[in-house]
Design a protein around this motif. Structure first.
Motif, short mmCIF file in Angstrom:
data_model
loop_
_atom_site.label_atom_id
_atom_site.label_comp_id
_atom_site.label_asym_id
_atom_site.label_seq_id
_atom_site.Cartn_x
_atom_site.Cartn_y
_atom_site.Cartn_z
N GLU A 174 0.84 -1.21 0.00
CA GLU A 174 0.00 0.00 0.00
C GLU A 174 0.87 1.25 0.00
OE1 GLU A 174 -2.53 -0.33 3.36
OE2 GLU A 174 -3.78 -1.91 2.52
N LEU A 175 1.95 1.20 0.81
CA LEU A 175 2.85 2.35 0.87
C LEU A 175 3.49 2.61 -0.49
CD1 LEU A 175 4.61 1.90 4.31
CD2 LEU A 175 3.12 3.77 3.65
N ILE A 176 3.90 1.53 -1.16
CA ILE A 176 4.49 1.71 -2.52
C ILE A 176 3.48 2.36 -3.46
CG2 ILE A 176 5.33 0.43 -4.53
CD1 ILE A 176 6.45 -1.63 -2.43
N ILE A 177 2.22 1.80 -3.37
CA ILE A 177 1.16 2.38 -4.22
C ILE A 177 0.92 3.84 -3.83
CG2 ILE A 177 -1.29 2.24 -4.80
CD1 ILE A 177 -0.98 -0.85 -4.28
N ALA A 178 0.88 4.09 -2.46
CA ALA A 178 0.64 5.46 -1.98
C ALA A 178 1.75 6.40 -2.41
CB ALA A 178 0.51 5.47 -0.46
N ASN A 179 3.00 5.89 -2.34
CA ASN A 179 4.14 6.72 -2.77
C ASN A 179 4.06 7.04 -4.26
OD1 ASN A 179 5.38 7.00 -0.28
ND2 ASN A 179 6.45 5.04 -0.46
N LYS A 240 -3.56 15.48 3.88
CA LYS A 240 -4.00 14.37 4.74
C LYS A 240 -3.29 13.06 4.37
CE LYS A 240 -8.68 16.11 5.66
NZ LYS A 240 -10.13 15.86 5.40
N ARG A 241 -3.22 12.79 3.04
CA ARG A 241 -2.58 11.55 2.56
C ARG A 241 -1.11 11.53 2.93
NH1 ARG A 241 -5.00 6.80 1.23
NH2 ARG A 241 -3.56 5.57 -0.03
N ALA A 242 -0.46 12.71 2.81
CA ALA A 242 0.96 12.80 3.17
C ALA A 242 1.14 12.53 4.66
CB ALA A 242 1.50 14.18 2.80
N ALA A 243 0.23 13.07 5.50
CA ALA A 243 0.30 12.85 6.96
C ALA A 243 0.10 11.35 7.28
CB ALA A 243 -0.76 13.68 7.67
N GLU A 244 -0.87 10.72 6.57
CA GLU A 244 -1.11 9.29 6.76
C GLU A 244 0.11 8.46 6.37
OE1 GLU A 244 -4.57 8.27 4.57
OE2 GLU A 244 -5.97 9.23 5.95
N LEU A 245 0.78 8.85 5.26
CA LEU A 245 1.97 8.13 4.82
C LEU A 245 3.09 8.25 5.85
CD1 LEU A 245 2.09 8.96 1.00
CD2 LEU A 245 1.78 6.72 2.02
N ILE A 246 3.24 9.44 6.44
CA ILE A 246 4.28 9.63 7.47
C ILE A 246 4.00 8.73 8.67
CG2 ILE A 246 5.19 11.29 9.15
CD1 ILE A 246 4.64 13.47 6.91
N ALA A 248 2.16 5.97 8.68
CA ALA A 248 2.32 4.57 8.24
C ALA A 248 3.79 4.17 8.20
CB ALA A 248 1.68 4.38 6.86
N ASN A 249 4.65 5.10 7.72
CA ASN A 249 6.09 4.81 7.68
C ASN A 249 6.65 4.63 9.09
OD1 ASN A 249 6.49 4.76 4.91
ND2 ASN A 249 6.67 7.00 4.78
N LYS A 250 6.20 5.46 10.05
CA LYS A 250 6.65 5.33 11.44
C LYS A 250 6.18 3.99 12.03
CE LYS A 250 6.86 10.27 12.57
NZ LYS A 250 6.23 11.36 13.35
N GLU A 251 4.92 3.64 11.76
CA GLU A 251 4.36 2.39 12.26
C GLU A 251 5.10 1.19 11.67
OE1 GLU A 251 0.06 0.02 12.43
OE2 GLU A 251 0.14 2.09 11.74
N LEU A 252 5.43 1.26 10.37
CA LEU A 252 6.17 0.18 9.72
C LEU A 252 7.55 0.02 10.34
CD1 LEU A 252 6.15 -1.91 7.44
CD2 LEU A 252 7.10 -0.17 5.93
N ALA A 253 8.21 1.15 10.60
CA ALA A 253 9.53 1.10 11.24
C ALA A 253 9.43 0.48 12.64
CB ALA A 253 10.12 2.51 11.32
N PHE A 254 8.37 0.86 13.39
CA PHE A 254 8.16 0.31 14.74
C PHE A 254 7.91 -1.19 14.69
CE2 PHE A 254 5.14 -0.91 18.09
CZ PHE A 254 5.92 -0.64 19.20
N GLN A 255 7.07 -1.63 13.71
CA GLN A 255 6.78 -3.05 13.56
C GLN A 255 8.02 -3.87 13.19
OE1 GLN A 255 3.54 -3.28 10.79
NE2 GLN A 255 1.97 -2.87 12.34
N ASN A 256 8.87 -3.26 12.34
CA ASN A 256 10.12 -3.93 11.99
C ASN A 256 11.01 -4.12 13.20
OD1 ASN A 256 9.61 -4.33 9.27
ND2 ASN A 256 10.37 -2.32 8.68
#
Length: 505
Positions: A174-179, A240-246, A248-256
């Protein structure tokens, strides 16, 4: 007067003498009777003497005979004296030997006293170790429960980790698609900015035209207002989409980071679990060996002093110790599977089967078993582990054979592509060595086809079939070490089949 007195005295004396005469007459009568009795006795003695004379003659004859015998006896006595002297010499040697044996006995008695003291001490130690073993068993049960809980938690954690990985992969996609969409929107934004500039220029021209075209100007002004509102709305959506992506990126880093921590924890937990199993198994063997040794000594040396019930109880203790010894050895074997080096070598399955057939020769003869290896292909495996795998499967087939029916075990193998097999765990493109082990034993119900590979799982009680319930768990672990898979199918009283798939290198 004096004369009268003398006369009285004479009368008294005469009366006394008369009394005495009567007594003597009575005694004489008794004496006559006794004399007559003595005469009779004399006649009897005379007869006895006649008999005695005859007997004496007989005894003289016997004496002569005995004299002859005595001569012979003297000769024999001389011979016996010679023998006695020899025996005396032997006896002297025997006495010396007896003295030596007595000294040895005294030494052995002293040793026995020391041994009894040591045995008493060992019994105390045994009781202490038994108490420790009871505590250790309770602790082991508790630790096993904890291990099962931990294993359940690990299974849940693994499932959760797999789910999170899948979610992360989806989120990453989703992030790739969002990017891509954000890049596209940025491009669109730039295009719209250019369009805005063009529209501004057009607006200037339109304003000039407005003086002449009032009706068209009103329409264009309305369209421009709508376009500006739409542009403002799109800008808000992009932010809004840019804020959501930021986020999501933080959440992905935390999950990793969490995934890496969890993987490290799982690795440490597995390592600790294997170390505990290995060390505890080794530590349990020493007191168990002592129990087995002392029980054997008691049954051999004290059997006469034990009641039948005592012998039975010691026998049961010995069997229980034997089962525990087997369990510890199986646990050690299970722990070694994960710790040994994974060195693959080309191996001939036929050689392995021949070795196992030789090892199990007595059982094979007892069960009248036939073990066949048909069309066996060479395969790259860890030789020591794969021998253990085949040994466990063949010995299981022999153990669970049907009574009165000769056991028949058939092992076949062939190379086959994963895509040609109805097994989703296999890679469709990879070739696999398919090894099948089939028997005609008691089989099992189909619903137990997965359960039989679990540790400590047994479908029968120990009174019916001996075992620890680890053998097939070891088999599965070895197959997994070879990056393969194993399945089982069976039917009651119709045998069982084990299918093993090992990747071909």
């Amino acid at each position: 007067m004096l004369k009268s007195d003398e006369l009285i005295e004479a009368n008294k004396e005469l009366a006394f003498q008369h009394v005495e005469k009567e007594k003597r007459a009575a005694e004489l009568g008794i004496a006559n009777i006794e004399l007559a009795f003595q005469n009779e006795e004399k006649e009897k003695r005379a007869e006895e003497l006649s008999v005695a004379n005859k007997e004496l003659l007989f005894q003289n004859e016997e004496k002569e005979k005995r004299a002859g015998e005595l001569i012979i006896a003297n000769k024999e006595l001389l011979f016996q004296n010679g023998e006695k002297e020899k025996r005396a010499a032997e006896l002297s040697i025997a006495n010396k030997e007896l003295i030596f044996q007595n000294e040895e006995k005294e030494k052995r008695a002293a040793e026995l006293i020391i041994a009894n003291k040591e045995l008493a001490f060992q019994n105390e130690e045994k009781e202490k170790r038994a108490a420790e073993l009871i505590i250790a068993n309770k602790e082991l049960v508790f630790q096993n429960e904890e291990k099962e809980k931990r294993a359940a938690e690990l299974i849940i954690a693994n499932k959760e980790l797999i789910f999170q990985n899948e979610e992360k992969e989806k989120r990453a996609a989703e992030l790739i698609i969002a990017n891509k969409e954000l890049a596209f929107q940025n491009e669109e934004k730039e295009k719209r900015a250019e369009e805005k500039e063009k529209r501004a220029a057009e607006l200037i021209i339109a304003n000039k035209e407005l003086a002449f075209q009032n009706s068209d100007n009103e329409k264009l002004a309305a369209a421009l207002i709508i376009a500006n509102e739409e542009l403002a709305f799109q800008n808000q959506e992009k932010e809004k989409r840019a804020a959501e992506l930021i986020i999501a990126n933080k959440e992905l880093a935390f999950q990793n980071e969490e995934k890496e921590k969890r993987a490290a924890e799982l690795f440490i937990a597995n390592k600790e679990l294997l170390a505990f199993t290995y060390v505890s198994s080794h530590d349990l063997q020493e007191p168990l060996r002592k129990i087995q040794t002392f029980v054997t000594i008691i049954l051999q040396n004290e059997s006469e002093n034990l009641s039948e019930n005592g012998k039975y109880n010691f026998g049961r203790m010995q069997l229980a110790a034997g089962r525990m010894q087997q369990l510890i050895e199986d646990l050690l074997a299970f722990s070694r599977i994960s710790t040994t080096d994974h060195k693959f070598e080309p191996t001939d399955l036929g050689v392995i089967i021949e070795e196992i057939n030789s090892d199990l020769k007595d059982t094979v003869l007892e069960k009248q078993a036939i073990i066949e290896g048909i069309d066996l292909c060479p395969v790259d495996v860890i030789p020591f582990q794969f021998r253990q795998l085949m040994y466990n499967l063949i010995s299981n087939a022999l153990k669970f054979s049907r009574t009165g029916i000769p056991a028949h075990i058939v092992i076949t193998s062939n190379i086959i592509k994963g895509g040609d097999l109805p097994n989703s765990k296999l890679s469709a493109e990879k070739p696999y060595c398919h090894i099948k082990v089939k028997d005609n034993g008691i089989g099992f119900e189909p619903e137990f086809s997965e359960r039989i590979f679990e540790v400590f799982q047994k479908l029968h009680s120990k009174e019916v079939y001996a075992g620890t319930g680890i053998g097939l768990a070891i088999v599965k672990k070895i197959v997994e070490n070879h990056n393969g898979t194993i399945t089982a199918k069976g039917e009651l009283n119709k045998g069982a089949t084990f299918d093993i798939y090992i990747p071909v290198h």
